[in-house]
Motif scaffolding. Structure first.
Motif, mmCIF file in Angstrom:
data_model
loop_
_atom_site.group_PDB
_atom_site.id
_atom_site.type_symbol
_atom_site.label_atom_id
_atom_site.label_comp_id
_atom_site.label_asym_id
_atom_site.label_seq_id
_atom_site.Cartn_x
_atom_site.Cartn_y
_atom_site.Cartn_z
ATOM 1 N N SER A 196 0.813 -1.211 0.000
ATOM 2 C CA SER A 196 0.000 0.000 0.000
ATOM 3 C C SER A 196 0.852 1.269 0.000
ATOM 4 O O SER A 196 0.612 2.189 -0.784
ATOM 5 C CB SER A 196 -0.916 -0.015 1.226
ATOM 6 O OG SER A 196 -1.628 1.179 1.325
ATOM 7 N N LEU A 197 1.849 1.308 0.858
ATOM 8 C CA LEU A 197 2.688 2.506 0.980
ATOM 9 C C LEU A 197 3.472 2.802 -0.298
ATOM 10 O O LEU A 197 3.665 3.955 -0.663
ATOM 11 C CB LEU A 197 3.667 2.352 2.150
ATOM 12 C CG LEU A 197 3.068 2.347 3.545
ATOM 13 C CD1 LEU A 197 4.114 1.945 4.582
ATOM 14 C CD2 LEU A 197 2.503 3.724 3.872
ATOM 15 N N LEU A 198 3.938 1.755 -0.961
ATOM 16 C CA LEU A 198 4.802 1.936 -2.128
ATOM 17 C C LEU A 198 4.056 1.784 -3.455
ATOM 18 O O LEU A 198 4.663 1.919 -4.513
ATOM 19 C CB LEU A 198 5.969 0.945 -2.066
ATOM 20 C CG LEU A 198 6.851 1.087 -0.816
ATOM 21 C CD1 LEU A 198 7.872 -0.033 -0.762
ATOM 22 C CD2 LEU A 198 7.521 2.451 -0.791
ATOM 23 N N SER A 199 2.755 1.488 -3.387
ATOM 24 C CA SER A 199 1.936 1.306 -4.600
ATOM 25 C C SER A 199 2.542 0.263 -5.540
ATOM 26 O O SER A 199 2.629 0.454 -6.752
ATOM 27 C CB SER A 199 1.750 2.628 -5.332
ATOM 28 O OG SER A 199 1.088 3.558 -4.530
ATOM 29 N N ILE A 200 2.976 -0.834 -4.939
ATOM 30 C CA ILE A 200 3.518 -1.962 -5.699
ATOM 31 C C ILE A 200 2.540 -3.118 -5.500
ATOM 32 O O ILE A 200 2.124 -3.381 -4.373
ATOM 33 C CB ILE A 200 4.925 -2.360 -5.193
ATOM 34 C CG1 ILE A 200 5.901 -1.195 -5.357
ATOM 35 C CG2 ILE A 200 5.445 -3.589 -5.932
ATOM 36 C CD1 ILE A 200 7.270 -1.463 -4.755
ATOM 37 N N PRO A 201 2.147 -3.822 -6.578
ATOM 38 C CA PRO A 201 1.210 -4.940 -6.428
ATOM 39 C C PRO A 201 1.690 -5.954 -5.389
ATOM 40 O O PRO A 201 2.894 -6.223 -5.264
ATOM 41 C CB PRO A 201 1.158 -5.563 -7.825
ATOM 42 C CG PRO A 201 1.556 -4.465 -8.742
ATOM 43 C CD PRO A 201 2.542 -3.623 -7.971
ATOM 44 N N LEU A 202 0.736 -6.505 -4.646
ATOM 45 C CA LEU A 202 1.040 -7.426 -3.550
ATOM 46 C C LEU A 202 1.888 -8.613 -3.998
ATOM 47 O O LEU A 202 2.837 -8.996 -3.318
ATOM 48 C CB LEU A 202 -0.273 -7.907 -2.927
ATOM 49 C CG LEU A 202 -0.200 -8.659 -1.619
ATOM 50 C CD1 LEU A 202 0.482 -7.840 -0.537
ATOM 51 C CD2 LEU A 202 -1.599 -9.038 -1.176
ATOM 52 N N GLY A 203 1.575 -9.176 -5.140
ATOM 53 C CA GLY A 203 2.345 -10.321 -5.635
ATOM 54 C C GLY A 203 3.796 -9.962 -5.922
ATOM 55 O O GLY A 203 4.716 -10.748 -5.656
ATOM 56 N N VAL A 204 4.009 -8.771 -6.431
ATOM 57 C CA VAL A 204 5.379 -8.317 -6.718
ATOM 58 C C VAL A 204 6.128 -8.092 -5.400
ATOM 59 O O VAL A 204 7.294 -8.466 -5.266
ATOM 60 C CB VAL A 204 5.354 -7.023 -7.570
ATOM 61 C CG1 VAL A 204 6.748 -6.454 -7.734
ATOM 62 C CG2 VAL A 204 4.721 -7.306 -8.920
ATOM 63 N N VAL A 205 5.450 -7.512 -4.421
ATOM 64 C CA VAL A 205 6.079 -7.295 -3.110
ATOM 65 C C VAL A 205 6.507 -8.636 -2.519
ATOM 66 O O VAL A 205 7.615 -8.766 -2.010
ATOM 67 C CB VAL A 205 5.117 -6.554 -2.150
ATOM 68 C CG1 VAL A 205 5.645 -6.573 -0.721
ATOM 69 C CG2 VAL A 205 4.911 -5.126 -2.615
ATOM 70 N N ARG A 206 5.635 -9.627 -2.606
ATOM 71 C CA ARG A 206 5.967 -10.947 -2.055
ATOM 72 C C ARG A 206 7.229 -11.528 -2.701
ATOM 73 O O ARG A 206 8.106 -12.051 -2.022
ATOM 74 C CB ARG A 206 4.798 -11.906 -2.239
ATOM 75 C CG ARG A 206 3.664 -11.646 -1.296
ATOM 76 C CD ARG A 206 2.535 -12.623 -1.531
ATOM 77 N NE ARG A 206 1.551 -12.530 -0.468
ATOM 78 C CZ ARG A 206 0.255 -12.604 -0.664
ATOM 79 N NH1 ARG A 206 -0.227 -12.798 -1.876
ATOM 80 N NH2 ARG A 206 -0.575 -12.507 0.346
ATOM 81 N N VAL A 207 7.315 -11.445 -4.002
ATOM 82 C CA VAL A 207 8.481 -12.014 -4.696
ATOM 83 C C VAL A 207 9.749 -11.229 -4.350
ATOM 84 O O VAL A 207 10.791 -11.805 -4.036
ATOM 85 C CB VAL A 207 8.246 -12.035 -6.227
ATOM 86 C CG1 VAL A 207 9.514 -12.433 -6.960
ATOM 87 C CG2 VAL A 207 7.110 -12.986 -6.578
ATOM 88 N N LEU A 208 9.666 -9.900 -4.373
ATOM 89 C CA LEU A 208 10.856 -9.087 -4.106
ATOM 90 C C LEU A 208 11.322 -9.218 -2.650
ATOM 91 O O LEU A 208 12.526 -9.284 -2.381
ATOM 92 C CB LEU A 208 10.584 -7.613 -4.455
ATOM 93 C CG LEU A 208 10.295 -7.328 -5.937
ATOM 94 C CD1 LEU A 208 10.011 -5.845 -6.146
ATOM 95 C CD2 LEU A 208 11.435 -7.795 -6.826
ATOM 96 N N VAL A 209 10.370 -9.278 -1.714
ATOM 97 C CA VAL A 209 10.740 -9.460 -0.301
ATOM 98 C C VAL A 209 11.350 -10.849 -0.107
ATOM 99 O O VAL A 209 12.327 -11.006 0.632
ATOM 100 C CB VAL A 209 9.523 -9.254 0.620
ATOM 101 C CG1 VAL A 209 9.794 -9.763 2.030
ATOM 102 C CG2 VAL A 209 9.147 -7.772 0.665
#
Length: 126
Positions: A76-89
């Motif tokens: 939400s804070l970075l306006s990055i899709p949730l699936g992308v956040v999961r992979v990058l994290v």
């Protein structure tokens, strides 16, 4: 105070909005770790040299995780899709850059944890 880069420094331009999210993950839709929306992550030891080497989205995630934050908040804070956040994290965790805190999901078969949660709930003022 000038924000212009000094001589020999590269100018960092914001990434174009035309770049599709799956290109950020190399086409991957799943990470190595199971990351729920409520999963908390944090940076155990901040490394500015590592931060400078990361791509902009991973760098933003790394910087935000300096204080404990959930996967949903990062998205939400970075306006990055949730699936992308999961992979990058998950990639950052594989490098040892971020720590993934265990969630209640990890303890769902532990009767002692469930009893402690129940006792804690009973002690809350109504």
């Amino acid at each position: 105070m000038s924000q212009d880069p000094g001589p020999g420094q590269a100018v960092k331009k914001p990434r174009s909005k035309r770049i599709r999210p799956y290109t950020l993950t190399g086409g991957r839709t799943r990470g190595r770790h199971q990351l729920l929306v409520e999963t908390l992550i944090s940076v155990p030891r901040y490394d500015p040299a590592l931060s400078d080497k990361l791509m902009p989205e991973s760098k933003a995630l790394y910087e935000r995780a300096r204080s404990q934050v959930s996967i949903a908040e990062l998205s939400s804070l970075l306006s990055i899709p949730l699936g992308v956040v999961r992979v990058l994290v998950s990639d950052l965790a594989a490098q040892g850059a971020v720590f993934i805190h265990p969630t209640a999901h990890a303890y769902h078969h532990d009767r002692n944890v469930l009893e402690r949660i129940l006792n804690g709930l009973k002690q809350l003022p109504v």
